[in-house]
Design a protein around this motif. Structure first.
Motif, PDB file in Angstrom:
ATOM      1  N   PHE A  12      34.218  38.438  29.134  1.00  0.00           N
ATOM      2  CA  PHE A  12      35.008  39.036  27.898  1.00  0.00           C
ATOM      3  C   PHE A  12      36.182  37.488  27.798  1.00  0.00           C
ATOM      4  O   PHE A  12      37.090  36.884  27.539  1.00  0.00           O
ATOM      5  CB  PHE A  12      36.219  39.889  28.639  1.00  0.00           C
ATOM      6  N   VAL A  13      35.842  36.676  29.183  1.00  0.00           N
ATOM      7  CA  VAL A  13      36.458  35.445  29.289  1.00  0.00           C
ATOM      8  C   VAL A  13      35.966  34.586  28.276  1.00  0.00           C
ATOM      9  O   VAL A  13      36.705  33.666  27.932  1.00  0.00           O
ATOM     10  CB  VAL A  13      36.235  34.823  30.844  1.00  0.00           C
ATOM     11  N   VAL A  64      41.729  51.430  31.543  1.00  0.00           N
ATOM     12  CA  VAL A  64      40.438  50.308  31.528  1.00  0.00           C
ATOM     13  C   VAL A  64      39.654  49.352  30.031  1.00  0.00           C
ATOM     14  O   VAL A  64      39.275  48.465  29.548  1.00  0.00           O
ATOM     15  CB  VAL A  64      39.143  50.975  32.292  1.00  0.00           C
ATOM     16  N   PHE A  65      39.171  50.816  29.388  1.00  0.00           N
ATOM     17  CA  PHE A  65      39.185  50.410  27.985  1.00  0.00           C
ATOM     18  C   PHE A  65      37.660  50.004  27.789  1.00  0.00           C
ATOM     19  O   PHE A  65      37.588  48.516  27.778  1.00  0.00           O
ATOM     20  CB  PHE A  65      39.595  50.015  27.118  1.00  0.00           C
ATOM     21  N   ALA A  66      36.860  49.480  28.657  1.00  0.00           N
ATOM     22  CA  ALA A  66      35.475  49.024  29.362  1.00  0.00           C
ATOM     23  C   ALA A  66      34.437  49.322  29.840  1.00  0.00           C
ATOM     24  O   ALA A  66      34.204  49.280  30.684  1.00  0.00           O
ATOM     25  CB  ALA A  66      35.522  47.488  30.022  1.00  0.00           C
ATOM     26  N   GLY A  67      33.275  49.533  28.892  1.00  0.00           N
ATOM     27  CA  GLY A  67      32.637  51.209  29.085  1.00  0.00           C
ATOM     28  C   GLY A  67      31.057  49.985  29.849  1.00  0.00           C
ATOM     29  O   GLY A  67      31.145  51.595  30.899  1.00  0.00           O
ATOM     30  N   SER A  68      30.810  48.798  29.591  1.00  0.00           N
ATOM     31  CA  SER A  68      30.129  48.833  30.934  1.00  0.00           C
ATOM     32  C   SER A  68      30.761  48.326  31.950  1.00  0.00           C
ATOM     33  O   SER A  68      29.600  48.776  33.202  1.00  0.00           O
ATOM     34  CB  SER A  68      29.467  47.795  29.899  1.00  0.00           C
ATOM     35  N   GLU A  96      35.938  48.797  48.331  1.00  0.00           N
ATOM     36  CA  GLU A  96      36.806  48.989  47.345  1.00  0.00           C
ATOM     37  C   GLU A  96      36.119  47.662  46.885  1.00  0.00           C
ATOM     38  O   GLU A  96      36.132  47.063  45.680  1.00  0.00           O
ATOM     39  CB  GLU A  96      37.779  48.641  47.233  1.00  0.00           C
ATOM     40  N   TRP A  97      35.956  45.954  47.663  1.00  0.00           N
ATOM     41  CA  TRP A  97      35.953  45.223  46.843  1.00  0.00           C
ATOM     42  C   TRP A  97      34.173  44.864  46.464  1.00  0.00           C
ATOM     43  O   TRP A  97      34.216  44.653  45.659  1.00  0.00           O
ATOM     44  CB  TRP A  97      35.648  44.341  48.332  1.00  0.00           C
ATOM     45  N   VAL A  98      33.440  45.874  46.541  1.00  0.00           N
ATOM     46  CA  VAL A  98      31.997  45.738  45.906  1.00  0.00           C
ATOM     47  C   VAL A  98      32.558  46.389  44.426  1.00  0.00           C
ATOM     48  O   VAL A  98      31.930  46.009  43.381  1.00  0.00           O
ATOM     49  CB  VAL A  98      31.474  45.934  46.172  1.00  0.00           C
ATOM     50  N   VAL A  99      33.275  47.074  44.508  1.00  0.00           N
ATOM     51  CA  VAL A  99      33.909  48.068  42.914  1.00  0.00           C
ATOM     52  C   VAL A  99      34.387  47.182  42.213  1.00  0.00           C
ATOM     53  O   VAL A  99      33.699  46.718  40.967  1.00  0.00           O
ATOM     54  CB  VAL A  99      34.276  49.338  43.091  1.00  0.00           C
ATOM     55  N   LEU A 156      34.391  43.042  37.742  1.00  0.00           N
ATOM     56  CA  LEU A 156      34.721  42.185  37.320  1.00  0.00           C
ATOM     57  C   LEU A 156      34.221  40.621  36.750  1.00  0.00           C
ATOM     58  O   LEU A 156      33.949  40.714  35.863  1.00  0.00           O
ATOM     59  CB  LEU A 156      35.371  41.007  38.361  1.00  0.00           C
ATOM     60  N   VAL A 157      32.899  40.598  37.572  1.00  0.00           N
ATOM     61  CA  VAL A 157      31.891  40.214  36.352  1.00  0.00           C
ATOM     62  C   VAL A 157      31.256  40.733  35.438  1.00  0.00           C
ATOM     63  O   VAL A 157      30.438  39.978  34.761  1.00  0.00           O
ATOM     64  CB  VAL A 157      30.711  39.967  38.043  1.00  0.00           C
ATOM     65  N   VAL A 158      30.890  42.099  35.810  1.00  0.00           N
ATOM     66  CA  VAL A 158      30.735  42.479  34.449  1.00  0.00           C
ATOM     67  C   VAL A 158      31.702  42.481  32.748  1.00  0.00           C
ATOM     68  O   VAL A 158      31.089  41.846  31.948  1.00  0.00           O
ATOM     69  CB  VAL A 158      30.530  44.204  34.489  1.00  0.00           C
TER      70      VAL A 158
END
Length: 250
Positions: free
Chosen positions: A96-97, A63-67, A82-85, A90-92
Motif C-alpha cells: 500500500f506504500v 483494519v480493512f485489509a483482508g490479506s 505480538e511483534w511477529v503479528v 506490516l510487511v504484507v
C-alpha cells in the motif's frame, strides 16, 4: 455574469465526476461478487480464530485489509509474540506504500483530511483500475479522478464489509464444503492479473507464489511473510536491471 459562469463550471465538474463514478462502478463491478466472498472468508476466519463478535467487527472496519487480517489471525490464534503479528501484517501491507506513491499525487490538490479519508478506502482493486484510466501523464489533470476513485473504492468497501459481516454472523452455519475460500482466491486473481503490467511485476508474482508454496509449512504462517519479501526483492531487482539495460522500456 461571472457568478453564472462559475456555477455552470461547478455543475459541469459535478456531472463529469458522476460520469466517472458510473464508469468506475461498471468496470469494477464484475469483481464485487468475488470481493464479497473474500470478505465472508475473512469474517469466518476471525470468528473461528477465537475473536469475539465485537473484536471481529472492529478488526473488519478498522483494519480493512483482508490479506493482513488473514496473515495475522493464525498468529493470534497460536499466541505468537505480538511483534511477529505486527511485523507480518506490516510487511504484507507494504504494497500500500507503493499504491499510495502511485495514486496519491493525483490527489495532491485536495485538503489533507480528504486525502486521509480516501487513503482508508484505497485497495488492491484501486491500483488495478485507476492507473489504467489516469496514467502518470494525467497527474495535473484532476477532472474526474475523485469520481473514478470513489466509484471503485466505495462499492469495494461495501462488498467487503457486507461479506465480512455475514461471515462473522454466520461463521458456524456456513459449511466449508461451499468452497467460499476458492471464490475469494478468484477475486484476488481478478485484481492481481491487471496489475501484472511488466516483467518486474510478473517476476515478483511468480517468485512470491513459488516461495509461498515451498514455505507453506513454516511455523506461524511466516512462509507468507518470506514469500512477500522475496517477491518484492525480485521485482525491485528486475526493475533496476531493466532501467539499467533498457532505459525507457518496460
Amino acid at each position: 455574469m461571472l457568478n453564472a459562469e462559475t456555477a455552470s463550471g461547478h455543475q459541469s465538474a459535478a456531472v463529469l465526476e458522476k460520469r466517472a463514478f458510473s464508469d468506475a462502478f461498471k468496470i469494477s463491478g464484475a469483481t464485487m461478487p468475488g470481493i464479497f466472498a473474500w470478505g465472508m472468508v475473512s469474517g469466518m476466519a476471525m470468528v473461528k480464530s477465537g475473536l469475539t463478535l465485537w473484536q471481529a467487527l472492529g478488526m473488519s472496519f478498522f483494519v480493512f485489509a483482508g490479506s493482513a487480517q488473514l496473515a495475522a489471525l493464525p498468529l493470534i490464534a497460536a499466541n505468537a509474540p505480538e511483534w511477529v503479528v505486527f511485523v507480518t501484517a506490516l510487511v504484507v501491507n507494504l504494497r500500500f506504500v507503493i499504491f499510495a506513491a502511485a495514486i496519491g499525487p493525483h490527489f495532491a490538490h485536495l485538503p489533507w483530511h480528504r486525502r486521509l479519508w480516501y487513503g482508508y478506502f484505497n485497495a488492491d482493486i484501486t491500483m488495478g483500475f485507476f492507473p489504467r484510466r489516469f496514467p502518470s501523464e494525467t497527474l495535473h489533470q484532476p477532472a474526474g479522478k475523485v469520481g473514478y476513485f470513489t466509484g471503485i473504492c466505495y462499492p469495494n468497501w461495501c462488498a467487503w464489509q457486507s461479506g465480512a459481516l455475514i461471515g462473522i454472523l454466520l461463521a458456524s452455519q456456513i459449511p466449508e464444503s461451499w468452497g467460499i475460500g476458492f471464490a475469494g482466491t478468484l477475486a484476488l486473481l481478478a485484481v492481481m492479473i491487471p496489475m501484472t503490467v511488466n516483467l518486474a511485476a510478473l517476476g515478483g508474482v511468480l517468485v512470491a507464489g513459488v516461495v509461498a508454496i515451498l514455505a507453506a509449512h513454516v511455523p506461524y504462517r511466516l512462509g507468507l511473510l518470506v514469500a512477500v519479501l522475496a517477491g518484492m526483492a525480485v521485482a525491485m531487482l528486475i526493475d533496476r536491471l531493466m532501467d539499467k539495460h533498457l532505459p525507457g522500456k518496460n
